[in-house]
Design an enzyme around this catalytic site. Structure first.
Site, PDB file in Angstrom:
ATOM      1  N   GLY A   1       1.058  -1.078  -0.269  1.00 26.54           N
ATOM      2  CA  GLY A   1       0.029  -0.317  -0.369  1.00 26.54           C
ATOM      3  C   GLY A   1       0.584   1.223  -0.021  1.00 26.54           C
ATOM      4  N   ASP A   2       1.701   1.076   0.809  1.00 21.03           N
ATOM      5  CA  ASP A   2       2.448   2.589   1.005  1.00 21.03           C
ATOM      6  C   ASP A   2       3.430   2.148  -0.982  1.00 21.03           C
ATOM      7  OD1 ASP A   2       2.471   2.507   2.926  1.00 21.03           O
ATOM      8  OD2 ASP A   2       3.870   1.255   3.699  1.00 21.03           O
TER       9      ASP A   2
END
Ligand code: RIB
Length: 323
Positions: free
Chosen positions: A270-271
């Protein structure tokens, strides 16, 4: 127009145990392998953007310990600007304990340390030193105090930046935050948490069931509590890609396909998505194009152990996009 990426968020040291499977509460699983990695959602996002060639600055807080010293060096090695990172005397650097199973799924618990003391004044001071933010993208995640994240979004908006709120973790966020975000990037679980919190606060049943497109649309629509997300909600769906719901066409959700890889470790995917999204938007790409690139960056990040190790360079991303 192309600009900088400014990330406001957490920085951690990740203590990772890779095991055959994740233990149930009260259970012990043996045979694991220990690894240490650089981490923290905010710092990971900054690295993802910097690897893709965007001038990137990170605003965050470290403890005055060895972990903090090494975490700062790790960011600098990646070319992330750290003059806006504060070291807080007498505090410990954030630590994340992470369990990863053989399929790459994880469980994460964080001791916030200095991240929990990142205050609005530090962010104001840091953003103030950057001058006008017109053309820049400011990406804010939520492993820092809510009031600080809100202040970061407010100041960024006031200075003309495009704002992204990555609601991770999603607990404790309300309309006062959503209304300051041009883009909101929840994963499926975070979207449900946000929608359930809206229902609890307003007493209004959302009636959207679990349909992500309808839940996303509700976070765009204004409510009695205030405005919704300004430009779009982008729901990350892991190995299923992403879903885009735009404020100007809320009834026409767009599915962005996944990029197939063999996932080894989903930590930081997600980062990577958020950092790559911010980098592409700051480079002047369209929203849809930026999301397509971010989906591929997120997938590539899962192919190596550790949150940052698999985050692609521009050349790696271009190769994957062409394949
Ligand atoms: O998103 C992954 C990150 O979450 C890890 O690096 C860990 O530090 C936690 O912040």
């Amino acid at each position: 127009m192309s600009g900088r990426v400014v990330v406001v968020g957490s920085v951690n040291v990740d203590l990772v145990l890779r095991a055959e499977r994740l233990p149930a509460p009260g259970e012990t699983v043996t045979g694991g392998v220990f690894e240490r990695h650089d981490g923290g959602k905010g710092a990971n996002q900054a690295v993802a953007a910097a690897r893709l060639g965007r001038p990137t600055l990170f605003i965050g807080a470290l403890g005055d310990d060895l972990f903090g010293h090494e975490a700062r060096q790790a960011l600098e090695r990646e070319g992330v600007g750290t003059s806006t990172v504060r070291t807080i005397p007498g505090q410990a650097t954030g630590v994340a304990l992470i369990l990863v199973d053989r399929r790459g799924e994880n469980l994460i618990a964080v001791a916030s340390g200095a991240n929990g003391l990142l205050d609005g004044e530090t962010v104001r001071d840091a953003l103030g030193r950057l001058g006008s933010l017109r053309g820049d993208v400011v990406l804010v995640s939520h492993e820092i105090p809510t009031a600080t994240a809100r202040e970061a979004l407010r100041l960024a908006r006031a200075e003309g930046a495009r704002t992204i709120l990555n609601p991770a973790p999603a607990t404790g966020l309300d309309r006062s935050m959503l209304g300051l975000a041009d883009l909101l990037t929840p994963n499926r679980r975070e979207l449900s948490v946000l929608a359930a919190a809206e229902t609890r606060r307003t007493g209004r049943r959302h009636g959207a069931g679990e349909d992500p497109a309808r839940l996303a649309r509700e976070l765009i629509e204004p409510s009695a509590e205030g405005p919704g997300v300004g430009e779009a909600v982008i729901v990350t769906l892991g190995s299923a890609g992403a879903l885009l719901v735009r404020a100007d066409r809320p009834d026409e959700p767009i599915d962005l396909p996944a990029h197939k890889v063999t996932a080894l470790d989903t930590t930081g995917a997600g980062d990577a998505f958020n950092g790559a999204l911010a980098a592409a938007l700051a480079a002047g790409r369209s929203l849809e194009e930026a999301i397509r690139r971010a989906v591929v960056a997120g997938a590539l990040a899962t192919t190596r152990a550790g949150a940052r190790e698999g985050m692609p360079s521009t050349a790696e991303l271009e190769a994957a996009l062409a394949s």
